[in-house]
Design a protein around this motif. Structure first.
Motif, short mmCIF file in Angstrom:
data_model
loop_
_atom_site.label_atom_id
_atom_site.label_comp_id
_atom_site.label_asym_id
_atom_site.label_seq_id
_atom_site.Cartn_x
_atom_site.Cartn_y
_atom_site.Cartn_z
N UNK A 57 0.41 -1.00 0.13
CA UNK A 57 0.01 0.17 -0.22
C UNK A 57 1.43 1.59 -0.14
N UNK A 58 0.23 2.11 -0.71
CA UNK A 58 0.85 3.27 -0.78
C UNK A 58 1.57 4.45 0.30
N UNK A 59 0.52 3.57 1.45
CA UNK A 59 1.03 4.68 2.62
C UNK A 59 2.56 3.69 3.31
N UNK A 60 2.49 2.97 2.88
CA UNK A 60 4.18 2.50 2.96
C UNK A 60 5.55 2.51 2.49
N UNK A 61 4.25 2.01 1.12
CA UNK A 61 5.67 2.25 -0.65
C UNK A 61 5.69 3.07 -0.88
N UNK A 62 5.52 4.83 -0.06
CA UNK A 62 5.42 6.19 -0.71
C UNK A 62 5.66 6.28 -2.26
N UNK A 63 5.08 6.54 -3.56
CA UNK A 63 5.23 6.74 -4.76
C UNK A 63 5.02 8.11 -5.00
N UNK A 117 -2.96 7.36 9.73
CA UNK A 117 -3.85 8.10 8.49
C UNK A 117 -4.07 9.80 9.19
N UNK A 118 -3.54 9.84 11.14
CA UNK A 118 -3.60 11.33 11.41
C UNK A 118 -2.58 12.10 10.57
N UNK A 174 -1.15 11.35 7.64
CA UNK A 174 -1.60 11.50 5.98
C UNK A 174 -2.81 13.02 5.60
N UNK A 175 -3.56 13.01 6.89
CA UNK A 175 -4.28 14.23 6.99
C UNK A 175 -3.63 15.57 7.13
N UNK A 176 -1.60 15.71 7.98
CA UNK A 176 -0.90 16.76 7.72
C UNK A 176 -0.23 16.35 7.11
N UNK A 177 -0.31 15.81 6.47
CA UNK A 177 0.52 15.65 5.01
C UNK A 177 -0.05 16.47 3.82
N UNK A 178 -1.08 16.32 3.50
CA UNK A 178 -2.07 16.28 2.33
C UNK A 178 -2.47 17.84 2.81
N UNK A 179 -2.74 18.18 3.96
CA UNK A 179 -2.64 19.92 4.51
C UNK A 179 -1.45 20.39 4.19
N UNK A 180 -0.95 19.89 4.62
CA UNK A 180 0.49 21.01 4.19
C UNK A 180 1.17 21.15 2.74
N UNK A 181 0.36 20.15 2.17
CA UNK A 181 0.40 19.88 0.30
C UNK A 181 0.01 21.11 0.03
N UNK A 222 -8.72 15.70 4.06
CA UNK A 222 -7.84 16.11 4.89
C UNK A 222 -8.15 15.64 6.64
N UNK A 223 -9.28 17.12 5.97
CA UNK A 223 -9.98 18.30 7.33
C UNK A 223 -10.41 16.84 8.67
N UNK A 224 -10.95 15.62 8.10
CA UNK A 224 -11.40 15.31 9.27
C UNK A 224 -10.52 13.72 9.42
N UNK A 225 -9.22 14.44 8.93
CA UNK A 225 -8.29 12.83 9.54
C UNK A 225 -7.19 13.65 11.05
N UNK A 226 -6.40 14.55 10.90
CA UNK A 226 -5.59 14.68 12.05
C UNK A 226 -6.31 14.24 13.42
N UNK A 227 -7.60 15.29 13.50
CA UNK A 227 -8.98 15.06 14.99
C UNK A 227 -9.45 13.79 15.33
N UNK A 228 -8.87 13.37 13.74
CA UNK A 228 -10.85 11.81 14.08
C UNK A 228 -9.49 10.96 14.09
N UNK A 229 -8.34 10.80 14.18
CA UNK A 229 -7.87 9.58 13.82
C UNK A 229 -6.55 9.59 14.76
#
Length: 209
Positions: free
Chosen positions: A24-30, A193-194, A196-203, A179-186
């Motif tokens: 999964x791309x969470x582990x193998x960052x493409x 997952x949290x 992921x949300x932070x990284x996407x928001x930064x981008x 992405x806004x739902x991920x950092x606080x919810x998880x």
């Protein structure tokens, strides 16, 4: 996922009968792989070519009207205050929520996040969680650009799909809403997952991200 021919007028995913090799791309960052970005563009284009058979977005979840998510976003902004710098995020949503819709629904995967993408040797190897394959805003699957890619490969994806400024920005809006739902919810239950949300928001906040 392999897409089958439409059956009885409705496009449906084939069942996967064999094991698909990949990580999964969470582990193998493409994120920096041009080949992966091209593969992703080919996949999204193929989804768009499937016949909607006259169906439209069903009104549930992402993929319809951006402003329908205002209440959810307000919850996210409030709950994110212990974790994120919220004022610039509010300003970004104030812009993104106003983007008009000009294109008809197309078939979409609906949730192209790293956990649903298999990678092998920096190439797209498979797609998971295909139950949401349905008509929606053409911009919806563009969330992958910010969840999965850095700026150079993101621009390659855009060029390969030939998306105009408005649709690209709407893709940015859907990625932001998700992405806004991920950092606080998880924050406690699922730290990856949290993150992921932070990284996407930064981008999304950084034009060079």
């Amino acid at each position: 996922m392999a897409l089958g021919e439409p059956g009885a007028g409705y496009p449906v995913p084939w069942l996967v009968q064999t094991w698909l090799a990949g990580t999964i791309a969470t582990d193998a960052d493409p994120a920096s792989s041009e080949s992966f970005a091209q593969d992703l563009a080919t996949f999204i284009h193929a989804l768009r070519q499937a016949d909607t058979a006259g169906r439209q977005f069903n009104g549930r979840g992402r993929g319809g009207i951006l402003t329908d998510h205002d209440e959810w976003m307000e919850t996210c902004f409030h709950r994110s205050e212990p974790f994120l710098d919220v004022p610039p995020l509010r300003r970004l949503w104030a812009h993104l929520r106003t983007l008009p819709r000009t294109s008809p629904d197309v078939m979409t995967h609906g949730d192209l996040i790293p956990g649903n993408v298999l990678v092998s040797d920096n190439r797209l190897a498979g797609i998971l969680d295909t139950g949401g394959f349905a008509p929606a805003d053409p911009a919806l699957d563009l969330v992958a650009a910010w969840h999965l890619l850095r700026k150079p490969t993101r621009q390659l994806l855009r060029s390969a799909l030939n998306r105009d400024d408005l649709e690209w920005e709407r893709g940015r809006a859907w990625a932001f809403e998700q992405a806004m739902g991920l950092p606080w919810y998880y924050a406690d239950s699922n730290p990856p997952m949290a993150l992921l949300g932070r990284r996407t928001l930064a981008r999304l906040l950084d034009p060079d991200g």
